[in-house]
Scaffold this motif. Structure first.
Motif, short mmCIF file in Angstrom:
data_model
loop_
_atom_site.label_atom_id
_atom_site.label_comp_id
_atom_site.label_asym_id
_atom_site.label_seq_id
_atom_site.Cartn_x
_atom_site.Cartn_y
_atom_site.Cartn_z
N GLU A 126 0.82 -1.21 0.00
CA GLU A 126 0.00 0.00 0.00
C GLU A 126 0.86 1.26 0.00
O GLU A 126 0.51 2.26 -0.66
CB GLU A 126 -0.94 0.00 1.20
CG GLU A 126 -2.07 -1.01 1.09
CD GLU A 126 -2.97 -1.01 2.30
OE1 GLU A 126 -4.16 -1.36 2.15
OE2 GLU A 126 -2.50 -0.67 3.41
N SER A 175 -10.83 4.09 3.99
CA SER A 175 -9.76 3.40 3.28
C SER A 175 -9.89 3.59 1.77
O SER A 175 -10.99 3.53 1.22
CB SER A 175 -9.78 1.91 3.61
OG SER A 175 -8.82 1.22 2.86
N ASN A 222 -8.21 1.56 -0.04
CA ASN A 222 -7.73 0.25 -0.45
C ASN A 222 -8.60 -0.37 -1.53
O ASN A 222 -8.10 -0.82 -2.57
CB ASN A 222 -7.65 -0.67 0.77
CG ASN A 222 -7.17 -2.06 0.43
OD1 ASN A 222 -7.90 -2.85 -0.17
ND2 ASN A 222 -5.95 -2.38 0.82
N GLU A 223 -9.92 -0.40 -1.30
CA GLU A 223 -10.81 -1.07 -2.25
C GLU A 223 -10.79 -0.37 -3.61
O GLU A 223 -10.84 -1.04 -4.65
CB GLU A 223 -12.23 -1.10 -1.69
CG GLU A 223 -12.38 -1.99 -0.46
CD GLU A 223 -13.82 -2.08 0.00
OE1 GLU A 223 -14.70 -1.50 -0.69
OE2 GLU A 223 -14.09 -2.73 1.04
N GLU A 224 -10.72 0.94 -3.60
CA GLU A 224 -10.69 1.68 -4.87
C GLU A 224 -9.43 1.37 -5.66
O GLU A 224 -9.48 1.12 -6.86
CB GLU A 224 -10.77 3.17 -4.57
CG GLU A 224 -10.75 4.05 -5.81
CD GLU A 224 -10.82 5.53 -5.49
OE1 GLU A 224 -10.58 6.34 -6.40
OE2 GLU A 224 -11.10 5.87 -4.32
N ALA A 237 -7.53 -1.27 -5.26
CA ALA A 237 -7.47 -2.70 -5.57
C ALA A 237 -8.16 -3.04 -6.89
O ALA A 237 -7.87 -4.07 -7.51
CB ALA A 237 -8.10 -3.50 -4.44
N LYS A 238 -9.06 -2.17 -7.35
CA LYS A 238 -9.74 -2.41 -8.63
C LYS A 238 -8.77 -2.35 -9.80
O LYS A 238 -9.02 -2.96 -10.85
CB LYS A 238 -10.85 -1.38 -8.82
CG LYS A 238 -11.98 -1.50 -7.81
CD LYS A 238 -13.03 -0.42 -8.01
CE LYS A 238 -14.14 -0.52 -6.98
NZ LYS A 238 -15.16 0.57 -7.14
N ALA A 251 -5.35 -6.68 -4.75
CA ALA A 251 -6.60 -7.43 -4.63
C ALA A 251 -6.34 -8.83 -4.09
O ALA A 251 -7.08 -9.33 -3.23
CB ALA A 251 -7.28 -7.50 -6.00
N ASN A 273 -5.50 -8.59 -0.43
CA ASN A 273 -6.70 -8.34 0.36
C ASN A 273 -7.47 -9.62 0.64
O ASN A 273 -7.99 -9.81 1.74
CB ASN A 273 -7.62 -7.34 -0.36
CG ASN A 273 -7.09 -5.92 -0.30
OD1 ASN A 273 -6.23 -5.60 0.51
ND2 ASN A 273 -7.61 -5.07 -1.18
N ARG A 274 -7.54 -10.49 -0.36
CA ARG A 274 -8.27 -11.76 -0.17
C ARG A 274 -7.59 -12.63 0.87
O ARG A 274 -8.25 -13.21 1.74
CB ARG A 274 -8.38 -12.50 -1.50
CG ARG A 274 -9.39 -11.87 -2.48
CD ARG A 274 -9.67 -12.82 -3.64
NE ARG A 274 -8.49 -13.01 -4.47
CZ ARG A 274 -8.18 -12.24 -5.52
NH1 ARG A 274 -8.96 -11.22 -5.84
NH2 ARG A 274 -7.10 -12.49 -6.25
#
Length: 212
Positions: free
Chosen positions: A150, A162, A164-166, A168-169, A175, A178-179
């Motif tokens: 990160e 966060s 992070n999700e944005e 991770a796309k 991604a 994260n899993r």
């Protein structure tokens, strides 16, 4: 206040309890049980209360407050230092509770409800040990790897939310990380909730046994 001063304070309160209520703490004539059994009851109550209070604070209050007000990477690093100490405390307290309860209620002579209660305490100990020895080290290791990734992507310093999700796309590496982190952290959280739930079940038994 240093550790020595804290320990001295605790011993002072225990000594005051022995001074003002010797029968209650040491077991005297007219009271059920020997001094050893009374000491086992005290060890069980103090250990259970410590585990219950620590679990309640860390699971439902402290962690949420820190997540809300600390930068995400700082929050994660703090959790990485705190959780090993937390699960060590929970494991020690659970082990003392199991030993004291098993001494006070031998399996062969215990009622069904007492056997269930011992089972709840053993379950709490097992869940805490699994977190201490397996899930927490894995979670911390995965968290540090994700922090490094990160930082390379320029995220992680945000507070309360966060990115992070944005990110991770568009980042397959993040991604995938994260899993893996989500799976391990989920198992750790589940074990912690199960331990807390087992202690909650035991709290009902203790409440029903008190004579106030």
């Amino acid at each position: 206040m240093g550790w020595a001063a804290r320990f001295l304070t605790a011993v002072s309160f225990l000594a005051a309890g022995v001074l003002f209520a010797p029968d209650a703490l040491l077991g005297g004539e007219g009271r059920s049980g020997s001094g050893v059994r009374v000491a086992a009851r005290l060890a069980h109550i103090l250990s259970f209360a410590t585990a219950w209070g620590a679990g309640l604070w860390v699971t439902f209050i402290g962690g949420i407050v820190m997540f809300k007000y600390l930068p995400r990477h700082q929050f994660g690093s703090l959790q990485g230092k705190m959780f090993p100490a937390y699960f060590m405390l929970m494991s020690v307290c659970s082990a003392i509770s199991v030993a004291a309860f098993a001494y006070l209620h031998p399996w062969k002579t215990s009622s069904t409800i007492e056997c269930y209660q011992l089972g709840f305490l053993i379950a709490a100990l097992g869940c805490n040990l699994s977190n201490l020895l397996v899930f927490t080290p894995m979670t911390i290791e995965m968290m540090m790897k994700r922090h490094k990734l990160e930082k390379d992507l320029g995220i992680g310093s945000e507070v309360g939310s966060s990115k992070n999700e944005e990110v991770a796309k568009t980042s397959s590496a993040l991604a995938a990380m994260n899993r893996k982190f989500g799976m391990i952290h989920g198992l750790s959280s589940l074990a912690n909730i199960m331990a807390f739930g087992s202690l909650a079940m035991h709290s009902w038994y203790l409440a029903s046994s008190l004579h106030l």
